[in-house]
Design a protein around this motif. Structure first.
Motif, mmCIF file in Angstrom:
data_model
loop_
_atom_site.group_PDB
_atom_site.id
_atom_site.type_symbol
_atom_site.label_atom_id
_atom_site.label_comp_id
_atom_site.label_asym_id
_atom_site.label_seq_id
_atom_site.Cartn_x
_atom_site.Cartn_y
_atom_site.Cartn_z
ATOM 1 N N ASP A 1 60.877 14.406 26.641
ATOM 2 C CA ASP A 1 60.481 15.522 25.778
ATOM 3 C C ASP A 1 60.106 16.702 26.666
ATOM 4 O OD1 ASP A 1 59.982 16.974 23.522
ATOM 5 O OD2 ASP A 1 58.310 15.739 22.810
ATOM 6 N N TRP A 2 60.090 17.895 26.060
ATOM 7 C CA TRP A 2 59.685 19.091 26.792
ATOM 8 C C TRP A 2 58.213 19.382 26.549
ATOM 9 C CZ3 TRP A 2 64.428 19.153 24.103
ATOM 10 C CH2 TRP A 2 65.572 19.310 24.895
ATOM 11 N N GLN A 3 57.633 20.153 27.455
ATOM 12 C CA GLN A 3 56.276 20.678 27.315
ATOM 13 C C GLN A 3 56.354 22.177 27.584
ATOM 14 O OE1 GLN A 3 55.151 17.424 30.122
ATOM 15 N NE2 GLN A 3 53.191 17.442 29.020
ATOM 16 N N ALA A 4 56.666 22.907 26.543
ATOM 17 C CA ALA A 4 56.938 24.337 26.681
ATOM 18 C C ALA A 4 55.655 25.133 26.922
ATOM 19 C CB ALA A 4 57.639 24.851 25.431
ATOM 20 N N ALA A 5 55.810 26.265 27.608
ATOM 21 C CA ALA A 5 54.689 27.187 27.796
ATOM 22 C C ALA A 5 54.386 27.882 26.476
ATOM 23 C CB ALA A 5 55.035 28.216 28.862
ATOM 24 N N PRO A 6 53.140 28.273 26.268
ATOM 25 C CA PRO A 6 52.800 28.975 25.018
ATOM 26 C C PRO A 6 53.353 30.399 25.033
ATOM 27 C CG PRO A 6 50.922 28.961 26.496
ATOM 28 C CD PRO A 6 51.980 28.122 27.160
ATOM 29 N N GLU A 7 53.284 31.021 23.889
ATOM 30 C CA GLU A 7 53.630 32.444 23.763
ATOM 31 C C GLU A 7 52.379 33.206 23.338
ATOM 32 O OE1 GLU A 7 56.234 34.121 24.445
ATOM 33 O OE2 GLU A 7 57.689 32.526 24.849
ATOM 34 N N PRO A 8 51.892 34.135 24.161
ATOM 35 C CA PRO A 8 52.420 34.512 25.476
ATOM 36 C C PRO A 8 52.079 33.471 26.540
ATOM 37 C CG PRO A 8 50.401 35.708 25.039
ATOM 38 C CD PRO A 8 50.697 34.925 23.788
ATOM 39 N N ALA A 9 52.796 33.516 27.654
ATOM 40 C CA ALA A 9 52.592 32.545 28.729
ATOM 41 C C ALA A 9 51.502 32.975 29.704
ATOM 42 C CB ALA A 9 53.902 32.339 29.486
ATOM 43 N N PHE A 10 51.031 34.267 29.598
ATOM 44 C CA PHE A 10 50.025 34.786 30.533
ATOM 45 C C PHE A 10 48.927 35.518 29.768
ATOM 46 C CE2 PHE A 10 54.138 34.763 32.669
ATOM 47 C CZ PHE A 10 53.857 34.063 33.839
ATOM 48 N N ASP A 11 47.766 35.570 30.402
ATOM 49 C CA ASP A 11 46.710 36.415 29.841
ATOM 50 C C ASP A 11 46.844 37.819 30.429
ATOM 51 O OD1 ASP A 11 45.607 36.375 32.404
ATOM 52 O OD2 ASP A 11 43.910 35.080 31.864
ATOM 53 N N ALA A 12 45.888 38.663 30.151
ATOM 54 C CA ALA A 12 45.983 40.069 30.549
ATOM 55 C C ALA A 12 45.970 40.277 32.058
ATOM 56 C CB ALA A 12 44.842 40.861 29.908
ATOM 57 N N THR A 13 45.445 39.313 32.815
ATOM 58 C CA THR A 13 45.370 39.469 34.272
ATOM 59 C C THR A 13 46.413 38.632 35.013
ATOM 60 O OG1 THR A 13 43.660 37.751 34.396
ATOM 61 C CG2 THR A 13 42.917 40.042 34.191
ATOM 62 N N GLY A 14 47.359 38.050 34.273
ATOM 63 C CA GLY A 14 48.454 37.331 34.917
ATOM 64 C C GLY A 14 48.215 35.850 35.143
ATOM 65 N N ASN A 15 47.102 35.323 34.630
ATOM 66 C CA ASN A 15 46.870 33.881 34.755
ATOM 67 C C ASN A 15 47.825 33.109 33.834
ATOM 68 O OD1 ASN A 15 44.423 33.773 36.512
ATOM 69 N ND2 ASN A 15 43.535 34.956 34.816
ATOM 70 N N GLY A 16 48.444 32.053 34.363
ATOM 71 C CA GLY A 16 49.283 31.206 33.526
ATOM 72 C C GLY A 16 48.439 30.444 32.513
ATOM 73 N N LEU A 17 48.952 30.313 31.282
ATOM 74 C CA LEU A 17 48.176 29.691 30.205
ATOM 75 C C LEU A 17 48.673 28.297 29.809
ATOM 76 C CD1 LEU A 17 47.720 32.806 27.862
ATOM 77 C CD2 LEU A 17 46.109 31.889 29.560
ATOM 78 N N ALA A 18 49.835 27.899 30.283
ATOM 79 C CA ALA A 18 50.337 26.561 29.926
ATOM 80 C C ALA A 18 49.355 25.510 30.440
ATOM 81 C CB ALA A 18 51.718 26.344 30.527
ATOM 82 N N ASP A 19 48.966 24.580 29.564
ATOM 83 C CA ASP A 19 47.960 23.595 29.988
ATOM 84 C C ASP A 19 48.216 22.194 29.441
ATOM 85 O OD1 ASP A 19 47.397 23.945 27.318
ATOM 86 O OD2 ASP A 19 45.262 24.387 27.596
ATOM 87 N N SER A 20 49.418 21.922 28.932
ATOM 88 C CA SER A 20 49.679 20.588 28.382
ATOM 89 C C SER A 20 50.065 19.581 29.463
ATOM 90 C CB SER A 20 50.778 20.651 27.313
ATOM 91 O OG SER A 20 51.986 21.144 27.860
ATOM 92 N N LEU A 21 50.739 20.033 30.520
ATOM 93 C CA LEU A 21 51.205 19.133 31.580
ATOM 94 C C LEU A 21 50.106 18.926 32.628
ATOM 95 C CD1 LEU A 21 54.787 19.426 33.114
ATOM 96 C CD2 LEU A 21 52.844 18.468 34.353
ATOM 97 N N VAL A 22 49.698 20.014 33.268
ATOM 98 C CA VAL A 22 48.537 19.990 34.164
ATOM 99 C C VAL A 22 47.648 21.166 33.801
ATOM 100 C CG1 VAL A 22 49.698 18.828 36.086
ATOM 101 C CG2 VAL A 22 49.748 21.338 35.943
ATOM 102 N N ALA A 23 46.387 21.082 34.174
ATOM 103 C CA ALA A 23 45.472 22.194 33.943
ATOM 104 C C ALA A 23 45.808 23.323 34.918
ATOM 105 C CB ALA A 23 44.036 21.729 34.145
ATOM 106 N N PRO A 24 45.700 24.584 34.487
ATOM 107 C CA PRO A 24 45.959 25.705 35.400
ATOM 108 C C PRO A 24 45.092 25.618 36.660
ATOM 109 C CG PRO A 24 45.849 26.479 33.136
ATOM 110 C CD PRO A 24 45.397 25.039 33.122
ATOM 111 N N VAL A 25 45.648 26.055 37.797
ATOM 112 C CA VAL A 25 44.989 25.921 39.102
ATOM 113 C C VAL A 25 44.869 27.300 39.759
ATOM 114 C CG1 VAL A 25 45.119 24.865 41.391
ATOM 115 C CG2 VAL A 25 45.963 23.616 39.387
#
Length: 266
Positions: free
Chosen positions: A144-168
Motif C-alpha cells: 500500500d502507499w503512504q501518501a504525503a498530505p496536502e499541503p505537504a509543507f508548512d509555512a516554513t518548509g517543514n515536511g508534514l508527512a508523518d504516517s511512515l516516520v515522524a518528521p526529523v
C-alpha cells in the motif's frame, strides 16, 4: 307269652346283624381310601421361556478414517509480504547506534567510507546519524502507499508527512518521508530469511523540495532495497541508498536503515 319272647329274640338278632354290617362298612372305607400323590405343577415349571432373543443390531458403522490435517501453515514471513514493517526508534548510547536512522553521503563519497554530512540537530555524539521514529502507521507499509498530505509543507518548509516516520529536524528544518502513489506500490518479498524490495515510490520532503529516495529509482536505475528477516519472529532490517537529484543536496546520496518487526496484514 311265647309269641312275645320270640319277637324279642328276633329283634335282638336284627340289631346284632345291623351292628355287624355297620362295622364291616367302616373297615371297607379304611381299606379302599387311596393316598393321592400331589399333582400340583407350578407355573414356573410348565411356563415355556418365550422371551425373544436379543435382536439388537450390531454397530456396523465404518470406523473414522479421517486423516489428521498435516497441512503446514504458510510462513507469514515468506513470499510477497503485505503488512507493516514496524520501525524501532533509533538510539545512540555509549557510542553505538541502534534502531532506525538516516545518513547522507557527500557528493563523490561512498557508503562504505563517506564522508557523511553532519546534522547539527542529531541527538548522537556522531552527528552524521539522524535517528528515525515510527509514524502514525507504525512504520513502512508493504502492499500500500503512504501518501504525503496536502499541503505537504508548512509555512516554513517543514515536511508534514508523518504516517511512515515522524518528521526529523535536519539543520533546523524537518524532513518527512512518504510513498508517492504516482509510482509503483511498495512491495517487499521474503525468501529464506532475506528481503528484497521495490521502494521506488519512497520520497523525502524537505524545505519545500520533493526528492525521490526510492530503491530502485522509478526509471529502474539504482539497486533494490535489501535486508534480513527472522523466519520465526519477523524481526527485520532493511537497507537502501538513493541518489539525491536537485535542490541543495544535488549529487549527494541518502542512506536509509530501518529495523523493527514485520506484522502481516490480517
Amino acid at each position: 307269652m311265647k309269641a312275645t319272647r320270640s319277637t324279642t329274640r328276633l329283634l335282638a338278632g336284627l340289631v346284632g346283624a345291623l351292628a355287624l354290617f355297620a362295622a364291616s362298612c367302616g373297615d371297607d372305607d379304611k381299606d379302599t381310601t387311596a393316598t393321592t400323590a400331589p399333582t400340583e405343577v407350578t407355573s414356573a415349571d410348565t411356563t415355556a421361556d418365550t422371551t425373544a432373543p436379543d435382536a439388537t443390531v450390531p454397530d456396523t458403522a465404518a470406523p473414522d478414517t479421517t486423516m489428521p490435517d498435516t497441512t503446514m501453515a504458510s510462513n507469514p514471513f515468506e513470499g510477497a509480504l503485505s503488512g507493516v514493517f514496524g520501525v524501532v526508534t533509533g538510539a545512540c548510547a555509549d557510542g553505538a547506534v541502534t534502531g532506525s536512522y538516516f545518513r547522507m553521503v557527500q557528493a563523490g563519497g561512498t557508503v562504505e567510507a563517506g564522508p557523511f554530512i553532519p546534522n547539527g540537530d542529531s541527538a548522537c555524539a556522531d552527528t552524521t546519524y539522524s535517528l528515525l521514529a515510527a509514524g502514525t502507521d507504525g512504520g513502512l507499509l508493504s502492499g500500500d502507499w503512504q501518501a504525503a498530505p496536502e499541503p505537504a509543507f508548512d509555512a516554513t518548509g517543514n515536511g508534514l508527512a508523518d504516517s511512515l516516520v515522524a518528521p526529523v529536524k535536519f539543520f533546523g528544518v524537518s524532513f518527512a518521508a512518504a510513498t508517492d502513489p504516482a509510482e509503483a506500490m511498495p512491495s517487499i518479498t521474503g525468501a529464506d530469511g532475506t528481503l528484497t524490495g521495490d521502494l521506488s515510490a519512497f520520497t523525502a520532503y524537505y524545505a519545500n523540495g520533493v526528492f525521490n529516495q526510492g530503491a530502485p529509482k522509478p526509471d529502474g536505475s539504482g539497486t533494490a532495497a535489501t535486508g534480513t528477516i527472522d523466519p520465526t519472529t519477523g524481526a527485520f532490517t532493511l537497507d537502501w541508498t538513493s541518489l539525491i537529484v536537485g535542490g541543495s543536496f544535488d549529487g549527494f546520496t541518502g542512506v536509509w536503515h530501518l529495523e523493527g518487526v514485520f506484522t502481516p496484514n490480517g
